[in-house]
Design a protein around this motif. Structure first.
Motif, PDB file in Angstrom:
ATOM      1  N   ASN A   1      96.915  17.878-110.107  1.00 31.41           N
ATOM      2  CA  ASN A   1      96.863  17.322-108.759  1.00 31.41           C
ATOM      3  C   ASN A   1      96.934  15.806-108.865  1.00 31.41           C
ATOM      4  OD1 ASN A   1      95.949  19.847-107.113  1.00 31.41           O
ATOM      5  ND2 ASN A   1      94.677  19.815-108.945  1.00 31.41           N
ATOM      6  N   ALA A   2      97.728  15.176-107.996  1.00 30.46           N
ATOM      7  CA  ALA A   2      97.875  13.715-108.093  1.00 30.46           C
ATOM      8  C   ALA A   2      98.324  13.117-106.769  1.00 30.46           C
ATOM      9  CB  ALA A   2      98.882  13.366-109.188  1.00 30.46           C
ATOM     10  N   VAL A   3      98.036  11.840-106.644  1.00 30.20           N
ATOM     11  CA  VAL A   3      98.578  11.013-105.574  1.00 30.20           C
ATOM     12  C   VAL A   3      99.368   9.910-106.269  1.00 30.20           C
ATOM     13  CG1 VAL A   3      98.060   9.454-103.658  1.00 30.20           C
ATOM     14  CG2 VAL A   3      96.654  11.497-104.033  1.00 30.20           C
ATOM     15  N   VAL A   4     100.653   9.783-105.908  1.00 33.21           N
ATOM     16  CA  VAL A   4     101.535   8.801-106.527  1.00 33.21           C
ATOM     17  C   VAL A   4     102.033   7.863-105.432  1.00 33.21           C
ATOM     18  CG1 VAL A   4     103.616   8.454-107.907  1.00 33.21           C
ATOM     19  CG2 VAL A   4     102.264  10.558-108.203  1.00 33.21           C
ATOM     20  N   ASP A   5     101.799   6.575-105.598  1.00 28.21           N
ATOM     21  CA  ASP A   5     102.238   5.576-104.621  1.00 28.21           C
ATOM     22  C   ASP A   5     103.382   4.746-105.184  1.00 28.21           C
ATOM     23  OD1 ASP A   5     100.504   6.118-102.451  1.00 28.21           O
ATOM     24  OD2 ASP A   5      98.873   5.084-103.471  1.00 28.21           O
ATOM     25  N   ILE A   6     104.381   4.486-104.338  1.00 26.41           N
ATOM     26  CA  ILE A   6     105.540   3.668-104.692  1.00 26.41           C
ATOM     27  C   ILE A   6     105.709   2.625-103.582  1.00 26.41           C
ATOM     28  CG2 ILE A   6     107.979   3.631-105.360  1.00 26.41           C
ATOM     29  CD1 ILE A   6     106.279   6.962-105.120  1.00 26.41           C
ATOM     30  N   PRO A   7     105.103   1.441-103.736  1.00 24.15           N
ATOM     31  CA  PRO A   7     105.216   0.415-102.699  1.00 24.15           C
ATOM     32  C   PRO A   7     106.574  -0.281-102.723  1.00 24.15           C
ATOM     33  CG  PRO A   7     103.259   0.086-104.078  1.00 24.15           C
ATOM     34  CD  PRO A   7     104.126   1.094-104.753  1.00 24.15           C
ATOM     35  N   ASP A   8     107.160  -0.452-101.568  1.00 21.90           N
ATOM     36  CA  ASP A   8     108.350  -1.278-101.338  1.00 21.90           C
ATOM     37  C   ASP A   8     109.491  -1.055-102.339  1.00 21.90           C
ATOM     38  OD1 ASP A   8     109.854  -3.123 -99.958  1.00 21.90           O
ATOM     39  OD2 ASP A   8     108.875  -4.864-100.840  1.00 21.90           O
ATOM     40  N   PRO A   9     109.954   0.206-102.518  1.00 16.90           N
ATOM     41  CA  PRO A   9     111.008   0.449-103.503  1.00 16.90           C
ATOM     42  C   PRO A   9     112.376  -0.095-103.107  1.00 16.90           C
ATOM     43  CG  PRO A   9     110.600   2.428-102.252  1.00 16.90           C
ATOM     44  CD  PRO A   9     109.562   1.432-101.831  1.00 16.90           C
ATOM     45  N   HIS A  10     112.567  -0.447-101.835  1.00 16.55           N
ATOM     46  CA  HIS A  10     113.861  -0.945-101.373  1.00 16.55           C
ATOM     47  C   HIS A  10     114.060  -2.436-101.626  1.00 16.55           C
ATOM     48  CE1 HIS A  10     114.491   2.938 -99.613  1.00 16.55           C
ATOM     49  NE2 HIS A  10     113.441   2.806 -98.838  1.00 16.55           N
ATOM     50  N   SER A  11     113.006  -3.124-102.026  1.00 18.57           N
ATOM     51  CA  SER A  11     113.105  -4.567-102.283  1.00 18.57           C
ATOM     52  C   SER A  11     114.120  -4.843-103.392  1.00 18.57           C
ATOM     53  CB  SER A  11     111.739  -5.110-102.705  1.00 18.57           C
ATOM     54  OG  SER A  11     111.863  -6.405-103.215  1.00 18.57           O
ATOM     55  N   SER A  12     114.827  -5.939-103.263  1.00 15.82           N
ATOM     56  CA  SER A  12     115.767  -6.329-104.324  1.00 15.82           C
ATOM     57  C   SER A  12     115.276  -7.583-105.053  1.00 15.82           C
ATOM     58  CB  SER A  12     117.150  -6.570-103.731  1.00 15.82           C
ATOM     59  OG  SER A  12     117.086  -7.585-102.752  1.00 15.82           O
ATOM     60  N   THR A  13     113.993  -7.918-104.863  1.00 15.62           N
ATOM     61  CA  THR A  13     113.452  -9.111-105.531  1.00 15.62           C
ATOM     62  C   THR A  13     112.208  -8.829-106.361  1.00 15.62           C
ATOM     63  OG1 THR A  13     112.163  -9.695-103.559  1.00 15.62           O
ATOM     64  CG2 THR A  13     114.349 -10.687-103.781  1.00 15.62           C
ATOM     65  N   ASN A  14     111.536  -7.706-106.143  1.00 21.32           N
ATOM     66  CA  ASN A  14     110.269  -7.451-106.831  1.00 21.32           C
ATOM     67  C   ASN A  14     110.362  -6.250-107.766  1.00 21.32           C
ATOM     68  OD1 ASN A  14     108.943  -9.476-105.300  1.00 21.32           O
ATOM     69  ND2 ASN A  14     108.787  -8.048-103.591  1.00 21.32           N
ATOM     70  N   THR A  15     109.527  -6.247-108.799  1.00 17.68           N
ATOM     71  CA  THR A  15     109.399  -5.100-109.681  1.00 17.68           C
ATOM     72  C   THR A  15     108.861  -3.913-108.884  1.00 17.68           C
ATOM     73  OG1 THR A  15     108.987  -6.527-111.570  1.00 17.68           O
ATOM     74  CG2 THR A  15     108.263  -4.249-111.774  1.00 17.68           C
ATOM     75  N   LYS A  16     109.401  -2.730-109.097  1.00 15.89           N
ATOM     76  CA  LYS A  16     108.991  -1.517-108.386  1.00 15.89           C
ATOM     77  C   LYS A  16     107.971  -0.751-109.213  1.00 15.89           C
ATOM     78  CE  LYS A  16     112.359  -2.878-105.972  1.00 15.89           C
ATOM     79  NZ  LYS A  16     112.863  -3.800-106.982  1.00 15.89           N
ATOM     80  N   PHE A  17     106.700  -0.954-108.924  1.00 15.49           N
ATOM     81  CA  PHE A  17     105.648  -0.251-109.647  1.00 15.49           C
ATOM     82  C   PHE A  17     105.375   1.112-109.039  1.00 15.49           C
ATOM     83  CE2 PHE A  17     104.665  -4.464-111.267  1.00 15.49           C
ATOM     84  CZ  PHE A  17     104.382  -4.179-112.593  1.00 15.49           C
ATOM     85  N   VAL A  18     105.002   2.052-109.889  1.00 15.50           N
ATOM     86  CA  VAL A  18     104.557   3.380-109.494  1.00 15.50           C
ATOM     87  C   VAL A  18     103.108   3.493-109.948  1.00 15.50           C
ATOM     88  CG1 VAL A  18     104.841   5.843-109.934  1.00 15.50           C
ATOM     89  CG2 VAL A  18     106.860   4.378-109.713  1.00 15.50           C
ATOM     90  N   TYR A  19     102.222   3.924-109.037  1.00 13.21           N
ATOM     91  CA  TYR A  19     100.804   4.082-109.349  1.00 13.21           C
ATOM     92  C   TYR A  19     100.421   5.539-109.142  1.00 13.21           C
ATOM     93  CZ  TYR A  19     101.089  -0.903-108.327  1.00 13.21           C
ATOM     94  OH  TYR A  19     101.461  -2.219-108.301  1.00 13.21           O
ATOM     95  N   ALA A  20      99.671   6.112-110.087  1.00 10.85           N
ATOM     96  CA  ALA A  20      99.263   7.519-109.964  1.00 10.85           C
ATOM     97  C   ALA A  20      97.782   7.671-110.266  1.00 10.85           C
ATOM     98  CB  ALA A  20     100.063   8.382-110.931  1.00 10.85           C
ATOM     99  N   THR A  21      97.127   8.479-109.455  1.00 13.44           N
ATOM    100  CA  THR A  21      95.762   8.919-109.702  1.00 13.44           C
ATOM    101  C   THR A  21      95.833  10.433-109.828  1.00 13.44           C
ATOM    102  OG1 THR A  21      94.902   7.121-108.341  1.00 13.44           O
ATOM    103  CG2 THR A  21      93.395   8.921-108.839  1.00 13.44           C
ATOM    104  N   ALA A  22      95.314  10.975-110.932  1.00  8.83           N
ATOM    105  CA  ALA A  22      95.481  12.404-111.194  1.00  8.83           C
ATOM    106  C   ALA A  22      94.179  13.064-111.616  1.00  8.83           C
ATOM    107  CB  ALA A  22      96.537  12.611-112.281  1.00  8.83           C
ATOM    108  N   ALA A  23      94.054  14.351-111.281  1.00  7.48           N
ATOM    109  CA  ALA A  23      92.973  15.210-111.763  1.00  7.48           C
ATOM    110  C   ALA A  23      93.637  16.498-112.232  1.00  7.48           C
ATOM    111  CB  ALA A  23      91.975  15.494-110.652  1.00  7.48           C
ATOM    112  N   PHE A  24      93.248  16.984-113.412  1.00  7.13           N
ATOM    113  CA  PHE A  24      93.943  18.131-113.997  1.00  7.13           C
ATOM    114  C   PHE A  24      93.084  18.789-115.059  1.00  7.13           C
ATOM    115  CE2 PHE A  24      95.044  14.185-116.064  1.00  7.13           C
ATOM    116  CZ  PHE A  24      94.992  14.445-117.421  1.00  7.13           C
TER     117      PHE A  24
END
Length: 189
Positions: free
Chosen positions: A116-139
């Motif tokens: 089980n996880a929640v994965v966030d992807i802030p502002d992936p359409h930007s052409s100027t910033n690094t696209k980070f992916v953040y995940a919180t998981a329980a398994f």
């Protein structure tokens, strides 16, 4: 009016309910109607013991998900319930993003071994910033059958300023997902 109507909340875009084996769950289009995205993974089960849940991205102008040997960087940390061991996983040059530090157990019917996880992807359409992916998981951890919890962060390296247009979830090796639900949400400005 915009303050009253409750803007800024995540809206459900699509849900994939897995009821038979699939190699991946793909979101081929990230609508520009949304600024940020969230994926909620519920009760995901894999068919091979001790594998990882992974993510790849598709960049603007690409027709497939990136999977070259040095495409991704990530860092994960967590703990295991059995003995309190700190779990870590890192890579400075990999072919996918790992969403948790240790491997997952496979059989939900035996010991409730789901991911089980929640994965966030802030502002992936930007052409100027690094696209980070953040995940919180329980398994359920694959080595000891103990519960584990973790956090992770990663990004597509080298061309990290290129807009993202798609996301793919898969498991390591030739592992398939056998059941679970994956829902994509979007948040408007």
């Amino acid at each position: 009016y915009s303050l009253i109507k409750g803007g800024g909340a995540f809206e459900k875009i699509s849900t994939t309910t897995i009821s038979s084996s699939v190699a991946s769950v793909d979101f081929n289009t990230l609508s520009t109607d949304y600024r940020d995205f969230r994926i909620i993974i519920s009760s995901l089960v894999i068919d091979t013991h001790q594998e990882a849940i992974l993510m790849k991205v598709k960049r603007s102008g690409q027709s497939s998900f990136d999977g070259g040997s040095g495409d991704y960087r990530y860092s994960c940390i967590g703990t295991r319930s059995q003995d309190g061991t700190t779990l870590t996983g890192t890579s400075n040059s990999d072919n996918k993003l790992r969403l948790h530090p240790s491997n997952v157990a496979r059989d939900a019917s035996v010991d409730g071994a789901t991911f089980n996880a929640v994965v966030d992807i802030p502002d992936p359409h930007s052409s100027t910033n690094t696209k980070f992916v953040y995940a919180t998981a329980a398994f359920v951890e694959g080595v000891y059958g103990a519960t584990a919890v973790s956090i992770a962060s990663g990004y597509r390296y080298d061309t990290s300023e290129t807009a993202l247009i798609g996301l793919q979830l898969a498991a390591g090796g030739s592992t398939e997902f056998t059941s679970g639900t994956v829902t994509l949400y979007g948040r408007k400005n």
